[in-house]
Write a protein that holds these residues in place. Structure first.
Motif, mmCIF file in Angstrom:
data_model
loop_
_atom_site.group_PDB
_atom_site.id
_atom_site.type_symbol
_atom_site.label_atom_id
_atom_site.label_comp_id
_atom_site.label_asym_id
_atom_site.label_seq_id
_atom_site.Cartn_x
_atom_site.Cartn_y
_atom_site.Cartn_z
ATOM 1 N N GLN A 14 1.017 -1.234 0.019
ATOM 2 C CA GLN A 14 0.003 0.040 -0.021
ATOM 3 C C GLN A 14 0.776 1.380 -0.146
ATOM 4 O OE1 GLN A 14 -3.354 0.259 -0.641
ATOM 5 N NE2 GLN A 14 -2.916 2.259 -0.713
ATOM 6 N N ARG A 15 2.019 1.122 0.531
ATOM 7 C CA ARG A 15 2.899 2.315 0.690
ATOM 8 C C ARG A 15 3.296 2.829 -0.917
ATOM 9 N NH1 ARG A 15 6.858 5.105 3.922
ATOM 10 N NH2 ARG A 15 7.523 6.770 2.905
ATOM 11 N N GLY A 16 3.783 1.699 -1.528
ATOM 12 C CA GLY A 16 3.942 2.099 -2.886
ATOM 13 C C GLY A 16 2.809 2.557 -3.723
ATOM 14 N N VAL A 17 1.594 2.054 -3.391
ATOM 15 C CA VAL A 17 0.555 2.732 -4.104
ATOM 16 C C VAL A 17 0.045 4.054 -3.655
ATOM 17 C CG1 VAL A 17 -2.101 2.502 -4.307
ATOM 18 C CG2 VAL A 17 -0.725 0.446 -4.421
ATOM 19 N N ASP A 18 0.289 4.405 -2.408
ATOM 20 C CA ASP A 18 0.107 5.666 -2.109
ATOM 21 C C ASP A 18 1.009 6.757 -2.415
ATOM 22 O OD1 ASP A 18 -1.948 4.726 -0.428
ATOM 23 O OD2 ASP A 18 -0.700 4.542 1.552
ATOM 24 N N ASP A 19 2.238 6.362 -3.051
ATOM 25 C CA ASP A 19 3.147 7.144 -3.571
ATOM 26 C C ASP A 19 2.859 7.759 -4.978
ATOM 27 O OD1 ASP A 19 4.808 7.285 -1.253
ATOM 28 O OD2 ASP A 19 6.318 5.830 -2.087
ATOM 29 N N VAL A 20 2.495 6.402 -5.584
ATOM 30 C CA VAL A 20 1.732 6.870 -6.825
ATOM 31 C C VAL A 20 0.398 7.834 -6.671
ATOM 32 C CG1 VAL A 20 0.359 5.781 -9.040
ATOM 33 C CG2 VAL A 20 2.478 4.286 -7.902
ATOM 34 N N LEU A 21 -0.339 7.653 -5.882
ATOM 35 C CA LEU A 21 -1.337 8.546 -5.816
ATOM 36 C C LEU A 21 -0.932 10.002 -5.394
ATOM 37 C CD1 LEU A 21 -3.975 6.182 -3.891
ATOM 38 C CD2 LEU A 21 -4.123 6.624 -6.281
ATOM 39 N N LEU A 51 -4.038 -1.484 -8.730
ATOM 40 C CA LEU A 51 -3.264 -0.214 -9.254
ATOM 41 C C LEU A 51 -4.424 0.424 -9.951
ATOM 42 C CD1 LEU A 51 -1.123 1.495 -8.620
ATOM 43 C CD2 LEU A 51 0.273 0.546 -10.746
ATOM 44 N N ALA A 52 -5.155 -0.137 -10.883
ATOM 45 C CA ALA A 52 -6.201 0.609 -11.978
ATOM 46 C C ALA A 52 -7.299 1.061 -10.976
ATOM 47 C CB ALA A 52 -6.544 -0.423 -13.022
ATOM 48 N N ARG A 53 -7.724 0.223 -10.019
ATOM 49 C CA ARG A 53 -8.744 0.702 -9.029
ATOM 50 C C ARG A 53 -8.519 1.982 -8.409
ATOM 51 N NH1 ARG A 53 -13.211 -2.631 -8.692
ATOM 52 N NH2 ARG A 53 -12.929 -4.749 -9.638
ATOM 53 N N GLU A 54 -7.022 1.931 -7.878
ATOM 54 C CA GLU A 54 -6.577 3.014 -7.102
ATOM 55 C C GLU A 54 -6.561 4.311 -7.741
ATOM 56 O OE1 GLU A 54 -5.779 3.149 -3.877
ATOM 57 O OE2 GLU A 54 -5.355 0.870 -2.957
ATOM 58 N N VAL A 55 -5.937 4.237 -8.882
ATOM 59 C CA VAL A 55 -5.698 5.528 -9.663
ATOM 60 C C VAL A 55 -6.954 6.149 -10.132
ATOM 61 C CG1 VAL A 55 -3.255 4.727 -10.097
ATOM 62 C CG2 VAL A 55 -5.073 4.487 -11.825
ATOM 63 N N ALA A 56 -8.029 5.141 -10.286
ATOM 64 C CA ALA A 56 -9.039 5.695 -11.133
ATOM 65 C C ALA A 56 -9.877 6.594 -9.984
ATOM 66 C CB ALA A 56 -9.976 4.438 -11.697
ATOM 67 N N ASP A 75 -3.250 16.206 -16.354
ATOM 68 C CA ASP A 75 -3.914 15.127 -16.337
ATOM 69 C C ASP A 75 -2.735 13.966 -16.454
ATOM 70 O OD1 ASP A 75 -6.317 16.077 -16.194
ATOM 71 O OD2 ASP A 75 -6.609 16.017 -18.500
ATOM 72 N N VAL A 76 -2.900 12.793 -16.036
ATOM 73 C CA VAL A 76 -2.280 11.655 -15.652
ATOM 74 C C VAL A 76 -2.437 10.179 -16.538
ATOM 75 C CG1 VAL A 76 -0.877 10.170 -14.207
ATOM 76 C CG2 VAL A 76 -1.320 12.401 -13.705
ATOM 77 N N CYS A 77 -1.560 9.884 -17.233
ATOM 78 C CA CYS A 77 -1.642 8.384 -17.766
ATOM 79 C C CYS A 77 -0.783 7.414 -16.830
ATOM 80 C CB CYS A 77 -1.359 8.363 -19.154
ATOM 81 S SG CYS A 77 -1.212 6.546 -19.815
ATOM 82 N N VAL A 78 -1.257 6.527 -16.199
ATOM 83 C CA VAL A 78 -0.302 5.655 -15.538
ATOM 84 C C VAL A 78 -0.237 4.499 -16.370
ATOM 85 C CG1 VAL A 78 -0.379 4.317 -13.411
ATOM 86 C CG2 VAL A 78 -1.525 6.544 -13.485
ATOM 87 N N ASP A 79 1.293 4.094 -16.325
ATOM 88 C CA ASP A 79 1.901 2.860 -16.880
ATOM 89 C C ASP A 79 1.813 1.813 -16.020
ATOM 90 O OD1 ASP A 79 2.128 4.243 -19.535
ATOM 91 O OD2 ASP A 79 3.564 2.857 -19.959
ATOM 92 N N LEU A 80 1.102 0.716 -16.016
ATOM 93 C CA LEU A 80 0.757 -0.133 -14.684
ATOM 94 C C LEU A 80 2.172 -1.103 -14.865
ATOM 95 C CD1 LEU A 80 -2.588 -1.096 -15.556
ATOM 96 C CD2 LEU A 80 -1.716 0.535 -13.948
#
Length: 411
Positions: free
Chosen positions: A62-69, A126-131, A81-86
């Motif tokens: 989750q820490r890694g996900v939080d840094d992306v967010l 990751l897709a759910r989180e960034v969405a 705006d942002v495109c996230v490469d997964l």
């Protein structure tokens, strides 16, 4: 229906390259993104490093996900705006793979069922989180995932099934986002490559192309020659011609001015010439420059050309080529981004005997330096030129949809 062009950058942190994900700094990111917003960009493409978020098949940090967010939220502060490469995956000549697909656990990303299940869990999460962030508009499965072959064995059928499965996972997780499948140009030019043009134009919500003139194009006629300057437009046209949907947009998701193919003194003219050509293309969705910031030369073992690809230096100085890009963006914003095909303007099309979607083994016939490519480059010097497959060359509805008024055959 015309759509406004997007202009952005592939975000490479000025401090620490992508290793900066290991100790993410919001302040450093703010300084970087202020640079990009300042030249009129509207989006960035970001690259979380997969094994640092999913170090074990059953563990997503989750820490890694939080840094992306957090990075996405900082982008929003600057109106980006942002495109996230997964799936990273492949970055600047390095492959980043988790230990659970290496050493005693060696298995292919593309064919092993356990690995694919692990990837599906990662893509879903990751897709759910960034969405959840309103300024995220797209996710890409990964950065040039075909570069992970041949270290990860695959076949055309397995490659296609792998991508199709993950596209659907991402769509289910983030239905409002564009979902994309991204490949480098071997998929277009290498007859034996196990990732095919049919997947680039048939999977995901739009087509992406990556235009790099160090693939042999610049050797044809130099840094400012017509083949070099028009290569991005050529790839966009190949993609548009290969798609069964004449309205499918094509995103020039990576383009740059790599030295020594394009010397620094020629880079502004290359930027202007390349953009003048490709932005006239009615299929073009947007242009995303590789990359935002140079690579610190204290970091070792990168190919020489990787160090100086940025719009800005590592100490945030703007480059002459970047000023040219900013000028082009400003011009497009002033004019509303009018392009060939938006109105009464029409263009001819050169017939391609090879249907790359159905006949991938004929990809060499359209590669840089081929007779077909040479003829298209010759014609392009006089104005916009489409490409149309032989099978569609008499399809009046297809021609009309793509703004084609004349069909030309190769001399």
């Amino acid at each position: 229906m015309p759509f406004p062009l997007r202009f952005g950058a592939n975000y490479v942190p000025a401090e620490g390259w992508f290793y900066s994900w290991l100790d993410f700094s919001a302040d450093a990111a703010r300084r970087d993104l202020a640079d990009l917003a300042g030249i009129g960009l509207d989006h960035i493409r970001i690259f979380p490093v997969w094994p640092w978020i999913q170090p074990n098949r059953a563990l997503i940090r989750q820490r890694g996900v939080d840094d992306v967010l957090a990075l996405i939220d900082i982008a929003a502060e600057f109106g980006l705006d942002v495109c996230v490469d997964l799936l990273q995956g492949h970055l600047s000549s390095f492959d980043f793979l988790p230990s659970w697909v290496l050493t005693w656990h060696r298995r292919s990303l593309f064919t092993d069922r356990d690995v694919r299940d692990g990837l599906a869990a990662y893509v879903d999460r990751l897709a759910r989180e960034v969405a959840t962030r309103d300024n995220v508009f797209a996710v890409t499965l990964g950065n040039e995932v075909d570069n992970l072959f041949p270290a990860n064995g695959t076949t055309p059928d397995a490659s296609s099934a792998w991508a199709a499965e993950l596209v659907e996972v991402a769509r289910a997780a983030a239905p409002r986002l564009l979902v994309l499948h991204s490949l480098y140009d071997a998929a277009w030019y290498d007859p034996g490559h196990p990732f095919h043009p049919a997947d680039t134009v048939g999977l995901g919500d739009l087509t992406t192309v990556h235009s790099w003139v160090f693939n042999g194009v610049s050797a044809l006629d130099g840094p400012l020659g017509p083949a070099t300057v028009s290569h991005a437009d050529y790839l966009v046209e190949l993609a548009a011609a290969t798609s069964a949907d004449p309205a499918r947009p094509v995103w020039l998701q990576e383009v740059g001015a790599p030295a020594p193919d394009v010397p620094a003194a020629d880079a502004p003219a290359f930027v202007r010439g390349m953009l003048d050509l490709v932005t006239a293309n009615p299929a073009l969705y947007g242009v995303t420059w590789w990359c935002s910031h140079d690579l610190d030369r204290s970091l070792a073992d990168f190919p020489e050309r990787e160090y100086d690809l940025g719009l800005f230096t590592v100490d945030h100085r703007i480059k002459p080529a970047t000023r040219e890009l900013a000028a082009v963006i400003a011009e497009h914003r002033r004019t509303g981004g009018a392009r060939q095909g938006d109105g009464p303007g029409r263009r001819p099309a050169l017939v391609c005997e090879a249907d790359l979607a159905a006949e991938p083994g004929r990809r060499g016939e359209v590669a840089p330096g081929s007779p077909f490519h040479a003829e298209w480059v010759r014609l392009r010097r006089s104005g916009p030129v489409a490409i149309v497959t032989k099978a569609r060359s008499a399809d009046t509805a297809h021609l009309e949809a793509r703004g084609i008024d004349t069909v030309l055959t190769q001399a």
